[in-house]
Design a protein around this motif. Structure first.
Motif: not given
Length: 752
Positions: A133-161
């Motif tokens: 469970r800790a691995v899954i949670q860390k993977t989710i948070l890291t992947d979303i944070k990496t996708a929004n690192q340079r600019t906001k990835n609005h398409k991914l954010n809208r889909a995940v939200q």
């Protein structure tokens, strides 16, 4: 090398060769691919049979999948279906391996972030392994944070939200169970289904909170997810959502392990460690327990800081507040007192932030306004917090009257009286018209009490009405300043009146005079390098700095040399009204003018720090010149503001009331064991072990010890037969009394 040797046991070697030359070894890859498909078919027919080499095959195909995209196009969907459909029948090793390979495919660009997250989100409520469970949670948070690192990835954010919103919304049709008594559920919904929906919604709220805290998400959609969780049927989800808006991390999934931090006895844990067998695992366990207790105590000492951006981003605050009140009233019997106080705290803070009107809440809270009520200070703070300038006085007057009757009378202790007076003062500070004339006279009579807390609370209430409405006080209670103001025609602020916006920054003339005195007449002609030096060391990266490359920066504005705005004419003719806007910390020469510094120069944080220092210096001078209690209060307020700013606290935290504000000044609590030990350690600094200060001073100059000191250190058997000891044994009663009198006389002379 012979290709015939490339069978299943040589997969790492074949993997290396394929990465070097994918075209030449395509046939060997297809053989392993066919072997994987047959093994997968066997597993689908009989899920209980899991070949030992299946993990190696999956890892091998995941490593070389980018070189054969056409052949392995369905491979990621195979892994996802295995995890989602056959999760319970998979062994822990295969689950972990499949998850690692999916993440590897995402890192290699074979699948997108959304494809990976579609698989990971449903796994969170299903897995029972804490490590997975800790691995899954860390993977989710890291992947979303990496996708929004340079600019906001609005398409991914809208889909995940949208996915997280659906996870919370799926369990909203169930009945509210409550956290008191037996669990209740909807007859049409099974208890297992309700529990699964609760776990799913809980993880949606936890992930949203973590992404908000990391600064990845800071928009209204993420706030809407947690706002929906405040009305979820599962109380655990409600609590986590409520704590998000209240500004702490309690009630989340991560804090379950730390929920017992207040009950950890540090001394007992350390004592057990000393007497038990020393092992490496035991040391790690002790360190983990002590770290948990330390974090819990630190969070308790700091207190809760309200989540102001989240409160401001609520889409429909009035509807949100009304739904909170309906939830509180409808399920009053099912919720425990602690959970009801959480709901009331959030309702009060939303009401104060947006100046809402939820009149039924003031009637609901009346039954809790008794001095013997559990957690009475928290309830009083909630009531005071919910009042604001637009709250109808008729709705608050019954609550103020109930507080006066229950808390402020001779039949209760002084702490109860002080709490009641402080609560009434905080309510009336926000809505002065909630007080009645005869009641005010009875309450301020407690300013002559012998108890310090009661006296301070009553004086605070008296001073409040001297400032806001001295007409409600008797003439002898108004004070000099209030009486002069009434004689000049000053009227109290009526209900619903909105004050005019400020036309100047308080004390800005002090900064202007200081800059002119320091740099001369050309102080405003600095270049850009001087401006950059003034900003150096003061810039703080905001949470929304990742939104765009220009966020969080100042925009250079060139002056056209024209006339700037002049607000000095708004003071009235001949400057008559200028005395009314004079600040307490300004010198007399600066009373009738408005500084134009804010219109000619962009003030840096260094300028504001200098402004605060100048205001404190001016207030100190006013106190020394006999400015009275008003000048002392002004100086204390400025010093408190500076202290809060230096500790990193937000200025808006002063708008919210804590339980300490209700309890008022209290006597210092008895020090616990840790505080006593720390005090002893501070006293031993600079001293030798078991050495007194007297002995240390004597050692500075070389000298021998006296006979009296030598006698102290002699063994007892050596002095038992001495003349002094034998003589004391043979003394008569008269001799003993004479000796005692001489000792007393010498002691008196030594002290006098």
């Amino acid at each position: 090398m012979v290709r015939g040797l490339l069978h299943t046991s040589n997969l790492p070697q074949l993997q290396n060769l394929i990465k070097r030359d994918p075209v030449s070894y395509k046939e060997e890859f297809l053989q392993q691919w066919n072997h994987y498909k047959s093994t997968r078919q066997i597993f689908q027919i009989n899920p209980g049979e899991q070949p030992s080499h299946f993990r190696e095959l999956v890892t091998f195909i995941s490593q070389v999948a980018p070189f054969y995209p056409a052949e392995t196009s369905e491979f990621p969907s195979h892994l996802s279906s295995l995890l989602l459909e056959s999760y319970s029948s998979l062994s822990p090793d295969i689950r972990h391996s499949l998850l690692q390979n999916l993440v590897m495919l995402r890192n290699k660009g074979v699948i997108t972030s959304f494809d990976l997250l579609k698989t990971l989100f449903p796994l969170l409520p299903r897995t029972t392994s804490s490590s997975l469970r800790a691995v899954i949670q860390k993977t989710i948070l890291t992947d979303i944070k990496t996708a929004n690192q340079r600019t906001k990835n609005h398409k991914l954010n809208r889909a995940v939200q949208a996915m997280l919103f659906g996870m919370v919304e799926r369990g909203m049709d169930g009945a509210v169970m409550g956290d008191k008594g037996k669990l209740r559920s909807n007859p049409n919904t099974s208890a297992e289904g309700l529990s699964n929906s609760g776990d799913e919604a809980m993880w949606a709220v936890v992930l949203t909170k973590e992404l908000w805290k990391k600064g990845v998400w800071n928009d209204a959609k993420s706030v809407a997810i947690v706002a929906l969780g405040c009305f979820h049927p599962v109380t655990k989800v409600q609590s986590a959502s409520l704590h998000f808006f209240l500004g702490n991390d309690e009630g989340s999934e991560d804090s379950d392990d730390e929920s017992d931090g207040d009950t950890i006895n540090v001394r007992s844990v350390e004592h057990k460690r000393e007497i038990k067998k020393k092992t490496r695992g035991g040391d790690k366990k002790i360190r983990r327990i002590l770290k948990t207790a330390s974090k819990k105590q630190k969070r308790k000492n700091v207190g809760d800081t309200p989540n102001f951006p989240a409160l401001q981003l609520l889409r429909d605050p009035q509807t949100f507040g009304e739904k909170l009140y309906d939830l509180l009233q409808k399920y009053d019997a099912r919720f425990s007192l602690d959970h009801k106080i959480l709901i009331m705290q959030l309702l009060a803070r939303v009401t104060a932030s947006h100046q809402l009107t939820v009149l039924g809440f003031y009637t609901y809270v009346l039954k809790y306004l008794t001095h013997h009520q559990l957690r009475a200070p928290a309830i009083l703070a909630v009531l005071a917090q919910s009042a604001h300038a637009l709250t109808p006085p008729d709705a608050l007057t019954p609550a103020v009257r109930k507080l006066a009757h229950e808390f402020v009378h001779p039949g209760v202790g002084p702490e109860v009286v002080a709490a009641g007076l402080n609560a009434i003062r905080e309510i009336c500070r926000r809505q002065p018209w909630a007080m009645e004339d005869d009641m005010l006279g009875d309450l301020i009579a407690y300013r002559k009490s012998r108890d310090k807390g009661v006296m301070v609370a009553a004086r605070g209430l008296l001073q409040l009405y001297r400032e806001v409405n001295p007409g409600m006080l008797k003439r002898r209670e108004r004070g000099k300043t209030a009486s002069i103001g009434m004689s000049q025609g000053n009227q109290p602020t009526p209900f619903g009146y909105v004050e005019k916006p400020a036309a100047d920054i308080e004390g800005l003339t002090l900064l202007e005079d200081h800059l002119r005195a320091t740099h001369g007449e050309d102080w405003g002609s600095g270049d850009e390098e001087d401006e950059e030096e003034a900003w150096e060391g003061w810039e703080i990266e905001s949470a929304s700095s990742a939104d765009s490359s220009d966020s969080g920066r100042w925009i250079d504005v060139e002056s056209d040399g024209g006339d700037h705005l002049n607000f000095s004419e708004s003071d009235g003719e001949d400057g008559k009204s200028g005395d009314k806007i004079r600040k307490d910390d300004e010198p007399p020469g600066a009373a009738n003018r408005t500084s134009t510094l804010a219109t000619t120069k962009i003030l840096t944080p260094a300028d504001f720090a200098m402004l605060n220092d100048l205001r404190i210096k001016a207030a100190s001078k006013a106190v020394e010149d006999g400015g009275g209690t008003a000048a002392k209060r002004k100086l204390a307020s400025l010093e408190a503001t500076k202290k809060a700013a230096s500790s990193g606290a937000a200025d808006d935290t002063t708008a919210f009331i804590s339980e300490s504000d209700i309890l008022g000044p209290r006597k210092k609590a008895k020090a616990d064991y840790e505080e006593r030990v720390a005090s002893i350690a501070r006293g031993r600094e600079g001293r030798e072990k078991f050495g007194s200060q007297k002995g240390k001073r004597r050692k500075e100059t070389p000298s021998s010890s006296t006979n009296r000191e030598k006698a102290r250190n002699k063994p007892i058997m050596m002095i038992m037969g001495s003349k002094g000891v034998r003589g004391k044994k043979k003394q008569s009663l008269h001799e003993k009394q004479k000796r005692l009198r001489a000792h007393i006389e010498r002691a008196k002379k030594a002290y006098h």
